[in-house]
Design an enzyme around this catalytic site. Sequence first.
Site, mmCIF file in Angstrom:
data_model
loop_
_atom_site.group_PDB
_atom_site.id
_atom_site.type_symbol
_atom_site.label_atom_id
_atom_site.label_comp_id
_atom_site.label_asym_id
_atom_site.label_seq_id
_atom_site.Cartn_x
_atom_site.Cartn_y
_atom_site.Cartn_z
ATOM 1 N N SER A 39 -1.862 -4.596 0.556
ATOM 2 C CA SER A 39 -0.821 -5.831 0.510
ATOM 3 C C SER A 39 -0.349 -6.078 1.953
ATOM 4 O O SER A 39 0.135 -7.299 1.915
ATOM 5 C CB SER A 39 0.192 -5.621 -0.518
ATOM 6 O OG SER A 39 1.426 -4.482 0.021
ATOM 7 N N LYS A 84 6.673 -4.145 2.397
ATOM 8 C CA LYS A 84 6.708 -5.710 2.520
ATOM 9 C C LYS A 84 7.274 -5.992 3.657
ATOM 10 O O LYS A 84 8.034 -5.376 4.501
ATOM 11 C CB LYS A 84 7.246 -6.376 1.333
ATOM 12 C CG LYS A 84 6.564 -5.975 0.108
ATOM 13 C CD LYS A 84 5.259 -6.326 -0.422
ATOM 14 C CE LYS A 84 4.900 -5.746 -1.639
ATOM 15 N NZ LYS A 84 3.293 -5.911 -1.846
#
Length: 207
Positions: A39, A84
């Site tokens: 990700s 993230k």
Amino acid sequence: MKKVLSFIWNWVVPIAIGVIAYLLITTFWINIVTINGDSMDPNLLDQQKVVVQKTQNLKRGDVVVFDAREEDPRIKAGNKDYVKRVIAVAGDTVQYKDGTLYVNDKKVDQSFISTDEQNAGTASSFGSSWSLQSLSSTGLWKQDDQNKSVVPKDSYFVLGDHRSVSNDSRYFGFVSKKHVVGKIHVPFWYSTTVKDNIAKENQHYFA
């Protein structure tokens, strides 16, 4: 007796100090974690080891680790922490329109990811135009986060750099400050290019 004291002083004491120092460092300051998944590709790679600094002083552009079990109601079994990038902090608005990401109506410099990820990746399941209000009204977000137009107090809006595969705030809502483990730093043994990419948005956040 002298031999016993000498043994304690030369071996036991240094080992005890080392163990205590290790526990203090890993508990209150830094730790090493391994990236799991794609990700954050290409800036952080699957199975790459990074340093996590335990801090609550986060800014837009920082890459963070947080306890996803407390944030993602649809987390897959066996998963725990997500990595993230902080896009917005408390009080910020976020809007995406035709390949451009805006925070507080200012264009965000996204040169750290590809044009395709800026466009199709960010639009993903939510179309070519979205805002916090529209995302939080989809019914996907945690109950407390629904129907919000700004990032709440002590919270963050986060996205993965590999937007087309990232499960992030678009899908589960805001990340609470109390669930953040720390801020990612890339160790010296990785290339300068990789480290520069991680820092790039933080240095030049608005275009």
